[in-house]
Enzyme design. Sequence first.
Site, PDB file in Angstrom:
ATOM      1  N   ASP A 100       0.851  -1.205   0.000  1.00  0.00           N
ATOM      2  CA  ASP A 100       0.000   0.000   0.000  1.00  0.00           C
ATOM      3  C   ASP A 100       0.883   1.250   0.000  1.00  0.00           C
ATOM      4  OD1 ASP A 100      -2.781   1.005   2.213  1.00  0.00           O
ATOM      5  OD2 ASP A 100      -2.302   1.514   0.154  1.00  0.00           O
ATOM      6  N   TYR A 136      -1.015  -8.512   7.510  1.00  0.00           N
ATOM      7  CA  TYR A 136      -2.216  -9.282   7.889  1.00  0.00           C
ATOM      8  C   TYR A 136      -1.916 -10.743   8.169  1.00  0.00           C
ATOM      9  CZ  TYR A 136      -5.260  -5.252   6.889  1.00  0.00           C
ATOM     10  OH  TYR A 136      -5.880  -4.015   6.911  1.00  0.00           O
TER      11      TYR A 136
HETATM   12  N1  APR Z   1       5.638  -5.170  -4.632  1.00  0.00           N
HETATM   13  C1  APR Z   1       5.085  -6.392  -4.489  1.00  0.00           C
HETATM   14  N2  APR Z   1       4.785  -6.941  -3.294  1.00  0.00           N
HETATM   15  C2  APR Z   1       5.097  -6.211  -2.187  1.00  0.00           C
HETATM   16  C3  APR Z   1       5.674  -4.930  -2.255  1.00  0.00           C
HETATM   17  C4  APR Z   1       5.947  -4.415  -3.546  1.00  0.00           C
HETATM   18  N3  APR Z   1       6.504  -3.210  -3.715  1.00  0.00           N
HETATM   19  N4  APR Z   1       5.850  -4.474  -0.971  1.00  0.00           N
HETATM   20  C5  APR Z   1       5.395  -5.445  -0.158  1.00  0.00           C
HETATM   21  N5  APR Z   1       4.950  -6.496  -0.876  1.00  0.00           N
HETATM   22  C6  APR Z   1       4.404  -7.777  -0.424  1.00  0.00           C
HETATM   23  C7  APR Z   1       4.741  -8.209   0.969  1.00  0.00           C
HETATM   24  O1  APR Z   1       6.029  -8.793   1.004  1.00  0.00           O
HETATM   25  C8  APR Z   1       3.637  -9.234   1.205  1.00  0.00           C
HETATM   26  O2  APR Z   1       4.012 -10.477   0.642  1.00  0.00           O
HETATM   27  O3  APR Z   1       2.988  -7.645  -0.428  1.00  0.00           O
HETATM   28  C9  APR Z   1       2.456  -8.685   0.389  1.00  0.00           C
HETATM   29  C10 APR Z   1       1.323  -8.104   1.229  1.00  0.00           C
HETATM   30  O4  APR Z   1       1.866  -7.513   2.394  1.00  0.00           O
HETATM   31  P1  APR Z   1       1.304  -6.096   2.951  1.00  0.00           P
HETATM   32  O5  APR Z   1       1.669  -5.038   2.012  1.00  0.00           O
HETATM   33  O6  APR Z   1       1.757  -6.015   4.384  1.00  0.00           O
HETATM   34  O7  APR Z   1      -0.288  -6.253   2.885  1.00  0.00           O
HETATM   35  P2  APR Z   1      -1.287  -7.084   3.807  1.00  0.00           P
HETATM   36  O8  APR Z   1      -0.622  -8.221   4.504  1.00  0.00           O
HETATM   37  O9  APR Z   1      -2.457  -7.379   2.921  1.00  0.00           O
HETATM   38  O10 APR Z   1      -1.696  -6.032   4.935  1.00  0.00           O
HETATM   39  C11 APR Z   1      -2.453  -4.912   4.551  1.00  0.00           C
HETATM   40  O11 APR Z   1      -0.845  -3.443   5.510  1.00  0.00           O
HETATM   41  O12 APR Z   1       0.292  -1.820   4.405  1.00  0.00           O
HETATM   42  C12 APR Z   1      -0.800  -2.053   5.204  1.00  0.00           C
HETATM   43  O13 APR Z   1      -2.364  -0.374   4.567  1.00  0.00           O
HETATM   44  C13 APR Z   1      -2.093  -1.752   4.508  1.00  0.00           C
HETATM   45  O14 APR Z   1      -3.347  -1.961   6.528  1.00  0.00           O
HETATM   46  C14 APR Z   1      -3.030  -2.601   5.306  1.00  0.00           C
HETATM   47  C15 APR Z   1      -2.216  -3.842   5.585  1.00  0.00           C
END
Ligand code: APR
Length: 169
Positions: free
Chosen positions: A34, A126
């Site tokens: 995000d 998450y």
């Molecule tokens: N490109 C691809 N994948 C990524 C990137 C990127 N630039 N950055 C992180 N990831 C991966 C992480 O390594 C993980 O495998 O995205 C996946 C999802 O992780 P998160 O971003 O933490 O998302 P999620 O687990 O769904 O949690 C959502 O986190 O960032 C906050 O605002 C968001 O509150 C929400 C929560």
Amino acid sequence: MTTITLVRGDITRQQVDAVVNAANSSLLGGGGVDGAIHRAGGPEILAECRALRASHWGKGLPTGQAVATTAGRMPARWVIHTVGPVWSATEDRSGLLASCHRESLRVADELGARTVAFPAISTGVYRWPLDDAARIAMEAVRTTDTAVTEVRFVLFGEDAYTAFAAQQR
Ligand code: APR
């Protein structure tokens, strides 16, 4: 026919029509993918997210649902924001994680997007176990009728890539 591809890398760099964001219900940004999407796409994305909150999504975007905004400065044209479920050891939320993929593809069809990049939704903050998330994600995409021709899972780490690769037939 939808082709599923797996790549290691940064979803914000992908040359696709739409990038799926693992958002939270506020739609106002966060960490992880995000944060990366908002940083790479710039303030236009947040401006459109705020407009969505001010109009149809006053109470925030419910888990499992998806909405689209511009992708701002990124190569992609749109960001499809979806809210993944937080992993629970006691409650089976897999239907909600599957819904994130189905709803994102539905929104992609509404936009006319033909290539869509997904992160490993819910597997970071998450805390959803990668293997299970990969199984749910791949199964949801395989069983969704969509005009999207390429679904590209963009995995940020080796363990995520391995988990998704294990689900390929
Ligand atoms: N490109 C691809 N994948 C990524 C990137 C990127 N630039 N950055 C992180 N990831 C991966 C992480 O390594 C993980 O495998 O995205 C996946 C999802 O992780 P998160 O971003 O933490 O998302 P999620 O687990 O769904 O949690 C959502 O986190 O960032 C906050 O605002 C968001 O509150 C929400 C929560």
